[in-house]
Design an enzyme around this catalytic site. Structure first.
Site, PDB file in Angstrom:
ATOM      1  N   ARG A  43      37.185  42.864  31.800  1.00 16.19           N
ATOM      2  CA  ARG A  43      36.866  41.809  32.659  1.00 16.19           C
ATOM      3  C   ARG A  43      35.280  41.791  32.636  1.00 16.19           C
ATOM      4  O   ARG A  43      34.635  42.755  32.843  1.00 16.19           O
ATOM      5  CB  ARG A  43      37.315  41.969  34.080  1.00 16.19           C
ATOM      6  CG  ARG A  43      38.709  42.208  34.190  1.00 16.19           C
ATOM      7  CD  ARG A  43      39.379  41.312  35.550  1.00 16.19           C
ATOM      8  NE  ARG A  43      40.705  41.681  35.399  1.00 16.19           N
ATOM      9  CZ  ARG A  43      41.818  41.916  36.203  1.00 16.19           C
ATOM     10  NH1 ARG A  43      40.834  41.756  37.693  1.00 16.19           N
ATOM     11  NH2 ARG A  43      43.027  41.853  36.098  1.00 16.19           N
ATOM     12  N   TRP A  79      39.939  35.882  37.084  1.00 19.52           N
ATOM     13  CA  TRP A  79      39.565  36.854  36.065  1.00 19.52           C
ATOM     14  C   TRP A  79      38.663  36.417  35.262  1.00 19.52           C
ATOM     15  O   TRP A  79      38.523  35.545  34.333  1.00 19.52           O
ATOM     16  CB  TRP A  79      40.926  36.682  35.049  1.00 19.52           C
ATOM     17  CG  TRP A  79      42.363  37.641  35.879  1.00 19.52           C
ATOM     18  CD1 TRP A  79      42.462  38.680  35.921  1.00 19.52           C
ATOM     19  CD2 TRP A  79      43.222  36.592  36.561  1.00 19.52           C
ATOM     20  NE1 TRP A  79      43.637  38.791  36.468  1.00 19.52           N
ATOM     21  CE2 TRP A  79      43.969  37.717  37.095  1.00 19.52           C
ATOM     22  CE3 TRP A  79      43.466  35.329  36.724  1.00 19.52           C
ATOM     23  CZ2 TRP A  79      45.188  37.387  37.664  1.00 19.52           C
ATOM     24  CZ3 TRP A  79      44.558  34.952  37.297  1.00 19.52           C
ATOM     25  CH2 TRP A  79      45.507  35.908  38.055  1.00 19.52           C
ATOM     26  N   HIS A 125      44.206  40.857  31.733  1.00 17.36           N
ATOM     27  CA  HIS A 125      45.277  41.714  32.241  1.00 17.36           C
ATOM     28  C   HIS A 125      46.435  42.051  31.274  1.00 17.36           C
ATOM     29  O   HIS A 125      46.391  41.231  30.361  1.00 17.36           O
ATOM     30  CB  HIS A 125      45.884  41.071  33.628  1.00 17.36           C
ATOM     31  CG  HIS A 125      46.041  39.609  33.479  1.00 17.36           C
ATOM     32  ND1 HIS A 125      46.703  38.900  34.431  1.00 17.36           N
ATOM     33  CD2 HIS A 125      45.897  38.593  32.312  1.00 17.36           C
ATOM     34  CE1 HIS A 125      46.848  37.532  33.831  1.00 17.36           C
ATOM     35  NE2 HIS A 125      46.499  37.354  32.698  1.00 17.36           N
ATOM     36  N   ALA A 174      57.725  40.996  38.448  1.00 19.08           N
ATOM     37  CA  ALA A 174      56.820  41.632  37.789  1.00 19.08           C
ATOM     38  C   ALA A 174      55.640  42.324  38.654  1.00 19.08           C
ATOM     39  O   ALA A 174      55.605  41.848  39.712  1.00 19.08           O
ATOM     40  CB  ALA A 174      56.213  40.647  37.015  1.00 19.08           C
ATOM     41  N   VAL A 214      53.639  34.034  39.915  1.00 19.26           N
ATOM     42  CA  VAL A 214      54.584  34.772  40.995  1.00 19.26           C
ATOM     43  C   VAL A 214      54.688  33.636  41.986  1.00 19.26           C
ATOM     44  O   VAL A 214      53.886  32.922  42.375  1.00 19.26           O
ATOM     45  CB  VAL A 214      54.374  36.041  41.180  1.00 19.26           C
ATOM     46  CG1 VAL A 214      54.610  36.991  40.224  1.00 19.26           C
ATOM     47  CG2 VAL A 214      53.071  36.233  41.796  1.00 19.26           C
ATOM     48  N   GLN A 239      45.837  48.835  32.412  1.00 19.93           N
ATOM     49  CA  GLN A 239      46.556  48.413  33.524  1.00 19.93           C
ATOM     50  C   GLN A 239      48.048  48.817  32.737  1.00 19.93           C
ATOM     51  O   GLN A 239      48.175  49.047  31.773  1.00 19.93           O
ATOM     52  CB  GLN A 239      46.714  46.799  33.491  1.00 19.93           C
ATOM     53  CG  GLN A 239      45.616  46.356  34.373  1.00 19.93           C
ATOM     54  CD  GLN A 239      45.827  44.880  34.632  1.00 19.93           C
ATOM     55  OE1 GLN A 239      46.448  43.987  34.154  1.00 19.93           O
ATOM     56  NE2 GLN A 239      45.063  44.310  35.781  1.00 19.93           N
TER      57      GLN A 239
END
Ligand code: YSA
Length: 344
Positions: free
Chosen positions: A201, A154, A175, A312, A258, A215
């Site tokens: 970004r 990112w 994000h 998520a 995650v 997003q």
């Protein structure tokens, strides 16, 4: 001057000064009515000799005609003035209304609302959060400590925020994922939220990338949530948003927050999966990253990771209408060209 001459000049002078129809009617009654001096004069003619009657009669009749025509003329003038005044406030209810130039919602706003409505229907609550964010929410609480190589995923717009203890790094969120720890800090499980918003970004733009875009984050935490729930929810979302004839695909991906991580892609609208410039010849366009929430992320906000699990996802909003309506360049959304925007 004879009495009829006097009557004429008085009557005409008064008539000239009259300004409304009510006064005009009073004038008519006074000078031309049954009890008026002129009518009395005409009635009295009978008692005069034939010669006197002829002369006086002709004069009285002439005066009568003059007063009557002057009255009619004045009446017309006053009525026209009254009509003109009334027209200024006149509203014709039978006329067709003038068309209003209505604005419309930007296609990105429409898309965010549509996505929100679909997830509301699936039991998610819509919440929003800050665009200027702390490093600890954008990265650290998501299992990305300072120096972690995944920070390079990112490219970040940094800014310095002065506090009493010195400069503290802040950033434009890269994000919507920082809303995961923010929501969990304030809520006990079960959690089911979607978070739409702008993200930033520090990167070059091309047909599918912008430096400022949107997003929608999704988060579900409860006892017994599995990857099957993630896939089922996102397949159902794709079916409702794109229709049942579009193909969706999941593949493994890596995000530090995650485990396991996946990406979801939809078949390219241009080549229908055959491969083209837009989809980089892959036939697929990635719309979101997702996964099962990492136990470290749950534990940081005080959740028991042995009891609770969660999934998520974070989807790019602009990519959705691009796929749905066949828009070949993301930069159209923010070019402010009304010919483009008016199509939605
Ligand atoms: C992953 C796992 C989770 O548990 C939750 C969220 C995520 C997503 C993660 N936060 C993220 O931002 N992943 S991403 O960098 O791959 O971006 C997600 C989606 O945003 C992409 O699939 C794409 O649709 C869109 N996107 C990314 N960069 C973009 C962009 N859209 C427009 N312009 C860009 N520069």
């Amino acid at each position: 001057m004879s009495p009829l001459d006097e009557l004429q000049s008085k009557a005409l002078a008064e008539l000239a000064a009259i300004a409304d129809l009510k006064e005009l009617e009073a004038w008519r009654v006074f000078y031309l009515g049954k009890k008026s001096q002129l009518t009395q004069t005409l009635r009295g003619l009978a008692s005069l000799s034939v010669d006197d009657r002829r002369q006086a009669g002709a004069q009285a009749n002439q005066l009568k005609l003059l007063l009557e025509s002057s009255f009619e003329e004045k009446k017309k003038t006053l009525q026209q003035a009254q009509l003109a005044a009334a027209r200024q406030e006149y509203f014709d209810v039978t006329l067709a209304g003038r068309p209003l130039t209505l604005g419309r919602l930007h296609p990105v706003t429409q898309t965010i609302r549509e996505i929100g409505a679909i997830f509301s229907g699936l039991g998610f609550q819509v919440v929003e959060g800050p665009e200027v964010e702390w490093d600890r929410y954008n990265f650290e609480a998501l299992n990305i400590p300072p120096g972690h190589p995944a920070r390079d995923m990112w490219s970040t717009f940094w800014m310095d925020y002065k506090t009493e203890s010195g400069q503290t790094p802040m950033l434009l969120r890269t994000h919507t994922s920082p809303m995961q720890p923010r929501v969990m800090e304030k809520t006990k499980p079960p959690v089911r939220v979607v978070v739409p918003g702008k993200v930033y970004r520090y990167e070059a733009t091309d047909a599918t990338h912008e430096s400022q875009f949107h997003q929608v984050e999704g988060l579900a935490v409860d006892e017994g949530i599995t990857l099957a729930d993630l896939k089922g929810t996102l397949y159902e979302f794709a079916r409702r948003f794109f229709g049942s004839d579009r193909k969706a695909r999941f593949r493994c991906d890596y995000f530090p927050f995650v485990e396991p991580g996946v990406e979801m892609a939809i078949d390219c609208w241009v080549c229908k999966g055959a491969g083209c410039r837009l989809c980089g010849n892959s036939g697929w366009i990635e719309i979101l990253g997702a996964g099962m929430v990492h136990p470290h992320v749950l534990e940081r906000v005080g959740y028991d990771s042995n009891k609770y699990t969660g999934f998520a996802f974070g989807m790019g909003v602009e990519r959705m209408p691009m796929l749905k309506y066949g828009i070949d360049d993301i930069r159209h959304f923010f070019a402010n060209d009304l010919r483009f925007l008016r199509q939605f």
